[in-house]
Design an enzyme around this catalytic site. Structure first.
Site, PDB file in Angstrom:
ATOM      1  CB  CYS A  11      -0.922   0.010   1.220  1.00  0.00           C
ATOM      2  SG  CYS A  11      -0.030   0.160   2.788  1.00  0.00           S
ATOM      3  CB  CYS A  14       3.680  -0.695   2.637  1.00  0.00           C
ATOM      4  SG  CYS A  14       2.392  -1.371   3.710  1.00  0.00           S
TER       5      CYS A  14
END
Length: 77
Positions: A11, A14
């Site tokens: 994501c 991340c």
């Protein structure tokens, strides 16, 4: 050289953590080997339930949010 893993699904947060860790290491002249781990079985193996998470030399040092630059610097020293 420190082995750093960023655990997460890939994501935005991340990826942001991976970029931030890389930036701080470069600015601090610390050699790192950075790996992004997206496999949920591997992530669960670290006991992590919320991502993004950071693992340094096989020890979970952070989970559930984007760490600050100061936090990352303290891990690298």
């Amino acid at each position: 050289m420190k082995k750093i893993k960023v655990l997460g699904s890939g994501c935005k947060k991340c990826n942001q953590v991976a970029d931030l860790v890389s930036e701080v290491a470069k600015e601090s002249n610390v050699a790192i080997e950075l790996e992004k781990v997206t496999d949920m079985a591997q992530i669960m193996g670290y006991g992590v339930m919320s991502t993004p998470a950071v693992v340094i030399d096989e020890t979970v040092v952070h989970k559930g949010s984007v760490p600050s630059t100061e936090q990352i610097q303290s891990w690298l020293n």
